[in-house]
Design a protein around this motif. Structure first.
Motif, PDB file in Angstrom:
ATOM      1  N   SER A 146       0.804  -1.213   0.000  1.00 41.38           N
ATOM      2  CA  SER A 146       0.000   0.000   0.000  1.00 41.38           C
ATOM      3  C   SER A 146       0.844   1.272   0.000  1.00 41.38           C
ATOM      4  N   LEU A 147       2.146   1.140   0.240  1.00 43.11           N
ATOM      5  CA  LEU A 147       3.015   2.316   0.212  1.00 43.11           C
ATOM      6  C   LEU A 147       3.185   2.858  -1.196  1.00 43.11           C
ATOM      7  N   SER A 148       2.936   2.024  -2.174  1.00 40.81           N
ATOM      8  CA  SER A 148       3.109   2.440  -3.563  1.00 40.81           C
ATOM      9  C   SER A 148       1.789   2.298  -4.311  1.00 40.81           C
ATOM     10  N   ASP A 149       1.495   3.288  -5.162  1.00 40.76           N
ATOM     11  CA  ASP A 149       0.288   3.183  -5.985  1.00 40.76           C
ATOM     12  C   ASP A 149       0.637   2.662  -7.379  1.00 40.76           C
ATOM     13  N   ALA A 150       1.854   2.109  -7.517  1.00 42.64           N
ATOM     14  CA  ALA A 150       2.279   1.550  -8.799  1.00 42.64           C
ATOM     15  C   ALA A 150       1.502   0.278  -9.100  1.00 42.64           C
ATOM     16  N   PRO A 151       1.360  -0.065 -10.378  1.00 40.54           N
ATOM     17  CA  PRO A 151       0.612  -1.278 -10.739  1.00 40.54           C
ATOM     18  C   PRO A 151       1.266  -2.560 -10.220  1.00 40.54           C
ATOM     19  N   ASP A 152       2.562  -2.493  -9.927  1.00 42.00           N
ATOM     20  CA  ASP A 152       3.253  -3.684  -9.415  1.00 42.00           C
ATOM     21  C   ASP A 152       3.468  -3.580  -7.906  1.00 42.00           C
ATOM     22  N   SER A 154       2.081  -5.018  -5.345  1.00 37.66           N
ATOM     23  CA  SER A 154       2.149  -6.289  -4.621  1.00 37.66           C
ATOM     24  C   SER A 154       3.524  -6.928  -4.773  1.00 37.66           C
ATOM     25  N   LEU A 155       4.059  -6.897  -5.992  1.00 36.65           N
ATOM     26  CA  LEU A 155       5.392  -7.453  -6.229  1.00 36.65           C
ATOM     27  C   LEU A 155       6.437  -6.683  -5.427  1.00 36.65           C
ATOM     28  N   ARG A 156       6.304  -5.367  -5.362  1.00 36.09           N
ATOM     29  CA  ARG A 156       7.236  -4.543  -4.590  1.00 36.09           C
ATOM     30  C   ARG A 156       7.226  -4.965  -3.115  1.00 36.09           C
ATOM     31  N   GLY A 157       6.041  -5.135  -2.573  1.00 38.64           N
ATOM     32  CA  GLY A 157       5.928  -5.528  -1.173  1.00 38.64           C
ATOM     33  C   GLY A 157       6.533  -6.893  -0.913  1.00 38.64           C
ATOM     34  N   GLU A 158       6.294  -7.841  -1.824  1.00 38.12           N
ATOM     35  CA  GLU A 158       6.812  -9.189  -1.640  1.00 38.12           C
ATOM     36  C   GLU A 158       8.338  -9.225  -1.760  1.00 38.12           C
ATOM     37  N   LEU A 159       8.898  -8.428  -2.673  1.00 38.71           N
ATOM     38  CA  LEU A 159      10.349  -8.381  -2.817  1.00 38.71           C
ATOM     39  C   LEU A 159      11.003  -7.770  -1.575  1.00 38.71           C
ATOM     40  N   ALA A 160      10.379  -6.736  -1.027  1.00 37.86           N
ATOM     41  CA  ALA A 160      10.906  -6.118   0.193  1.00 37.86           C
ATOM     42  C   ALA A 160      10.850  -7.109   1.356  1.00 37.86           C
ATOM     43  N   LEU A 199      10.564  -0.825  -2.873  1.00 39.52           N
ATOM     44  CA  LEU A 199       9.268  -0.232  -2.564  1.00 39.52           C
ATOM     45  C   LEU A 199       8.931   0.973  -3.447  1.00 39.52           C
ATOM     46  N   PHE A 200       9.926   1.800  -3.748  1.00 39.77           N
ATOM     47  CA  PHE A 200       9.634   3.080  -4.397  1.00 39.77           C
ATOM     48  C   PHE A 200      10.453   3.351  -5.653  1.00 39.77           C
ATOM     49  N   GLY A 201      11.450   2.500  -5.950  1.00 39.60           N
ATOM     50  CA  GLY A 201      12.339   2.774  -7.088  1.00 39.60           C
ATOM     51  C   GLY A 201      11.689   2.523  -8.432  1.00 39.60           C
TER      52      GLY A 201
END
Length: 208
Positions: A146-152, A154-160, A199-201
């Motif tokens: 939820s920290l990112s409104d990017a389309p990916d 969920s993937l960002r959260g899982e990678l973190a 998360l944000f890159g």
């Protein structure tokens, strides 16, 4: 033994013993409920029924399902609460703050041992694995995403999350050197920016 001596016999007060017994019954019932139904499907009301207590008593001892689940596993660190604390800080330091907060609290020997048990449960198989993964998905990954409104997102959260689990496994479970003995602050400084990027890159930006 006289009646007066009986009244003065040392030990916990009856009310305290009763409270401890009720809390223990709730924890046992919760362990069975989570194991049978998983984290998502389990409910505090069902736990109360299984424990033979009023649902209000469950809420009295535990803030919610995440709190009850963490107490059931004796987790030394509440990941959902960790995020609340970290996210209260600067957005551009979320990754570093997250690594530092977790490692500083797990560097206690007792906490580290307990976290190793939890990590091995996650990596194993059976109902314990299922309920831990569901807990992480709902209480941790969804919040990171939820920290990112990017389309990916969920993937960002899982990678973190994968990065964090990897650090905890190598530092506490496998005790790989020099990661195991590197100060938490140094690891936060090195690994934090990686989490920040996940998360944000911008994944399409060229690597410098």
């Amino acid at each position: 033994m006289s009646e007066l001596a009986e009244r003065r016999r040392p030990g916990r007060p009856r009310k305290e013993r009763g409270a401890a017994s009720a809390r223990s019954a709730i924890l046992r019932a919760a362990a069975d409920e989570f194991a049978e139904r998983g984290y998502e499907a389990a409910s505090l009301r069902a736990v109360a029924r299984r424990a033979g207590v009023d649902s209000a008593l469950v809420h009295h001892y535990f803030d919610g399902k995440a709190d009850l689940f963490a107490a059931t596993l004796e987790v030394p660190l509440r990941p959902d609460r960790v995020l609340d604390v970290v996210l209260a800080g600067p957005r551009d330091r979320v990754g570093e703050s997250l690594v530092r907060y977790i490692l500083e609290r797990l560097d206690d020997e007792k906490s580290a041992r307990r976290m190793v048990v939890v990590l091995r449960t996650v990596l194993g198989s059976g109902p314990g694995t299922r309920m831990v993964r569901e807990f992480l998905q709902r209480e941790v990954l969804s919040k990171l995403a939820s920290l990112s409104d990017a389309p990916d997102a969920s993937l960002r959260g899982e990678l973190a999350a994968a990065q964090l689990v990897g650090i905890m496994m190598t530092r506490y479970a496998l005790q790989v050197e020099p990661i195991a003995s590197t100060p938490a602050e140094d690891l936060a400084r090195r690994v934090g920016p990686v989490l920040q990027w996940h998360l944000f890159g911008d994944p399409d930006a060229p690597v410098s």
